[in-house]
Design an enzyme around this catalytic site. Structure first.
Site, PDB file in Angstrom:
ATOM      1  N   SER A  32       0.825  -1.209   0.000  1.00 56.71           N
ATOM      2  CA  SER A  32       0.000   0.000   0.000  1.00 56.71           C
ATOM      3  C   SER A  32       0.857   1.256   0.000  1.00 56.71           C
ATOM      4  O   SER A  32       0.332   2.370  -0.109  1.00 56.71           O
ATOM      5  CB  SER A  32      -0.920   0.002   1.237  1.00 56.71           C
ATOM      6  OG  SER A  32      -0.153   0.073   2.433  1.00 56.71           O
ATOM      7  N   ILE A  86       2.164   4.113  -5.250  1.00 59.86           N
ATOM      8  CA  ILE A  86       0.970   4.462  -6.033  1.00 59.86           C
ATOM      9  C   ILE A  86       0.536   3.330  -6.972  1.00 59.86           C
ATOM     10  O   ILE A  86      -0.618   3.279  -7.405  1.00 59.86           O
ATOM     11  CB  ILE A  86       1.202   5.749  -6.851  1.00 59.86           C
ATOM     12  CG1 ILE A  86       2.399   5.580  -7.810  1.00 59.86           C
ATOM     13  CG2 ILE A  86       1.402   6.945  -5.936  1.00 59.86           C
ATOM     14  CD1 ILE A  86       2.532   6.716  -8.810  1.00 59.86           C
ATOM     15  N   SER A  87       1.419   2.407  -7.245  1.00 57.91           N
ATOM     16  CA  SER A  87       1.094   1.274  -8.113  1.00 57.91           C
ATOM     17  C   SER A  87       0.157   0.279  -7.443  1.00 57.91           C
ATOM     18  O   SER A  87      -0.229  -0.727  -8.042  1.00 57.91           O
ATOM     19  CB  SER A  87       2.377   0.569  -8.558  1.00 57.91           C
ATOM     20  OG  SER A  87       3.281   0.432  -7.487  1.00 57.91           O
ATOM     21  N   ARG A  88      -0.226   0.542  -6.205  1.00 59.71           N
ATOM     22  CA  ARG A  88      -1.194  -0.320  -5.501  1.00 59.71           C
ATOM     23  C   ARG A  88      -2.502  -0.449  -6.273  1.00 59.71           C
ATOM     24  O   ARG A  88      -3.208  -1.449  -6.149  1.00 59.71           O
ATOM     25  CB  ARG A  88      -1.474   0.216  -4.103  1.00 59.71           C
ATOM     26  CG  ARG A  88      -1.982   1.653  -4.089  1.00 59.71           C
ATOM     27  CD  ARG A  88      -2.166   2.173  -2.655  1.00 59.71           C
ATOM     28  NE  ARG A  88      -2.524   3.590  -2.661  1.00 59.71           N
ATOM     29  CZ  ARG A  88      -1.646   4.570  -2.504  1.00 59.71           C
ATOM     30  NH1 ARG A  88      -0.371   4.292  -2.316  1.00 59.71           N
ATOM     31  NH2 ARG A  88      -2.029   5.833  -2.528  1.00 59.71           N
ATOM     32  N   ASP A  89      -2.840   0.553  -7.078  1.00 59.65           N
ATOM     33  CA  ASP A  89      -4.077   0.513  -7.868  1.00 59.65           C
ATOM     34  C   ASP A  89      -4.118  -0.709  -8.790  1.00 59.65           C
ATOM     35  O   ASP A  89      -5.201  -1.233  -9.077  1.00 59.65           O
ATOM     36  CB  ASP A  89      -4.204   1.780  -8.731  1.00 59.65           C
ATOM     37  CG  ASP A  89      -4.390   3.041  -7.902  1.00 59.65           C
ATOM     38  OD1 ASP A  89      -4.689   2.911  -6.700  1.00 59.65           O
ATOM     39  OD2 ASP A  89      -4.237   4.144  -8.447  1.00 59.65           O
TER      40      ASP A  89
END
Length: 541
Positions: free
Chosen positions: A288, A291-294
């Site tokens: 988490s 930003i690549s958590r999406d």
């Protein structure tokens, strides 16, 4: 019905090792090097667990590039772990990695080296620089370890599941197992090393073999040990089909297109998608922090909606300009799974590894006399996120340390006057089916996205399962181990859910959709203890 039976010891030893992955094998070798009589047990075959998982090509292993790099690696582990590590444990860990790698080489184990080590793909997950990268080849490790165990006269107990740790006056005196003939055995010993691996068996979809059940952590908890950091768990993309449970190579993320069941782009609507896919290509497990958590959210939500997950295809750029690390993966994939870069695959999110577990000190000691632990079942040397290649290093380093410590303890201990014990035997009706129910509950509520509603629902459902156990009058010994495994699974699942509940923030691998940001006041490990009830609290409280 529950019955009390008398069990006379079937045999005895100095050191009893539970688990035959890399940590258990290293522990058994080190203890036997010290002249101890050692028994090495495994619920399946020897050389098992995540260390020898068939869904990947081999074991990645990293260490500091040299002595001067040790401080940087220590600092990076603490940063990547979001400060919830045991610092003295991290220092012991890092300073012992390269000596252990040298020991492997001296034993004759072949380690794969990078031909183009300067490629950024060889930078470990979540790290910022190149390290001492090695790949342990399964075939070489099994051959060399096998010869060493035989030469040291280590007694092997394959297909034997340990279901209880026996104590007397606060000291470990033996273990009870269901052996390969489905018979109960009491093995008397002076010390025990738990090296039973992670907790993948709590989850429906996992990149682990079926022997990874969390039994060791539950046994430790029931014996009086503390667990820490158990809310931090690595989730990774893996194949749903073909070749279910094969690890997806994260380095390829920037070369893929992903569609849902209706052929719609799964990542449609993600802001700055190219930047996020490029970043997601640098690490394997979900976090988490970045930003690549999406990307992971999108895959997991589609997997919950559609059991076939996300359909992946690779673009032409990858086919004609393939980095070495990715080429190694596709060569392995074609040779072992008969898949090529042109084959369509379906991907979902799977449980992969535990970052926390049994609390140990620098000597691999727990707080129970005579009980030691090593490998993925332990906690403190990793934090909220773990650098790639350090799980194997953990097994090597603390496997060796635990074997040495357990041997030293056993040699100093006088003979134990326990020849017979009383043991409670029972069988829970439909235990296997209930284990699957727990796995489904944990998959839906304790994976990528967690929140208060999901945790409360999961705890309610798991409590209802345990309240409604039906104990069979006629016990079938072929099924008995599943009843003990079920009770262990429930204890551990409740402990994890209570830790998730307490950590009302998002930190590394732990993501709460109702608390999506980090809370600096929670820069502490969560401990779990058990004495008739589960106690969960922040370190220092």
């Amino acid at each position: 019905m529950k019955y009390k039976v008398k069990l006379r010891k079937s045999t005895d030893c100095d050191v009893f090792v539970i688990g035959a992955g890399i940590a258990g094998v290293m522990s058994a070798i080190q203890a036997s090097n010290k002249g101890c009589k050692v028994i090495l047990s495994s619920s399946v075959n020897i050389f098992s667990g995540s260390s020898f998982y068939p869904g990947t090509w081999g074991l990645g292993l990293i260490g500091p590039t040299d002595k001067n790099d040790e401080d940087d690696l220590i600092k990076t582990i603490i940063e990547v772990g979001c400060n919830v590590v045991e610092r003295n444990l991290v220092k012991t860990f890092v300073k012992n990695i390269n000596p252990c790698i040298k020991e492997l080489k001296d034993m004759g184990i072949k380690l794969k080296q990078a031909d183009n080590e300067g490629e950024k793909e060889f930078i470990p997950c979540f790290d910022h620089k190149k390290r001492n990268w090695n790949g342990i080849l399964f075939s070489s490790a099994k051959e060399v370890f096998g010869k060493k165990l035989k030469a040291n006269k280590v007694i092997k107990y394959p297909f034997s599941e340990v279901i209880d740790i026996v104590k007397q006056n606060g000291n470990v005196v033996g273990g009870v197992l269901v052996n390969k003939l489905n018979k109960l055995e009491f093995i008397k010993c002076k010390s025990i090393v738990i090296a039973s691996g992670g907790i993948g068996g709590l989850f429906k979809h996992r990149l682990n073999t079926n022997d990874i059940t969390g039994q060791g952590q539950a046994l430790a908890l029931k014996s009086g040990c503390t667990l820490n950091n158990i809310e931090f768990m690595q989730m990774m993309p893996g194949y749903i089909k073909p070749c279910y449970k094969t690890i997806f190579n994260e380095k390829t993320f920037k070369y893929i297109e992903a569609k849902d069941g209706e052929g719609v782009d799964v990542f449609k609507g993600i802001y700055n998608l190219k930047e996020k896919l490029d970043m997601r290509s640098t690490y394997g497990p979900f976090t988490s922090r970045l930003i690549s958590r999406d990307i992971d959210y999108s895959i997991f939500k589609e997997f919950l909606r559609n059991k076939n997950g996300v359909t992946i295809k690779y673009n032409e750029e990858l086919k004609y300009n393939m980095p070495e690390f990715i080429r190694l993966y596709f060569n392995w994939l074609e040779e072992n799974k008969h898949l090529t870069i042109d084959d369509e695959i379906n991907v979902g999110m799977f449980f992969h590894a535990a970052n926390g577990g049994i609390s140990i000190n620098e000597k691999a000691e727990t707080k129970i006399k005579g009980l030691f632990a090593a490998g993925e079942c332990t906690g403190g040397m990793h934090g909220a996120d773990r650098i790639g290649g350090l799980s194997t290093a953990n097994g090597l380093v603390f496997g060796k340390i635990s074997g040495e410590s357990a041997a030293e303890y056993a040699k100093a201990k006088k003979d134990i006057c326990v020849e017979e014990i009383e043991f409670e035997i029972y069988e829970i009706d439909k235990a296997n089916k209930l284990i699957e129910e727990v796995q489904d509950i944990m998959f839906k509520n304790a994976m990528i996205e967690k929140n208060q509603m999901g945790v409360d629902e999961a705890l309610l459902k798991i409590n209802n399962i345990s309240k409604n156990f039906i104990y069979k009058e006629d016990i079938n010994m072929k099924n008995i181990k599943y009843s003990y495994r079920l009770e262990s699974n429930i204890l551990l699942a409740k402990s994890i859910l209570k830790a998730i509940d307490l950590r009302k923030e998002s930190r590394g691998s732990h993501y709460r959709s109702d608390y999506p940001t980090i809370n600096e006041k929670m820069d502490r490990r969560i401990n779990v203890e058990f004495d008739n009830d589960i106690k969960v609290y922040f370190q220092g409280e």
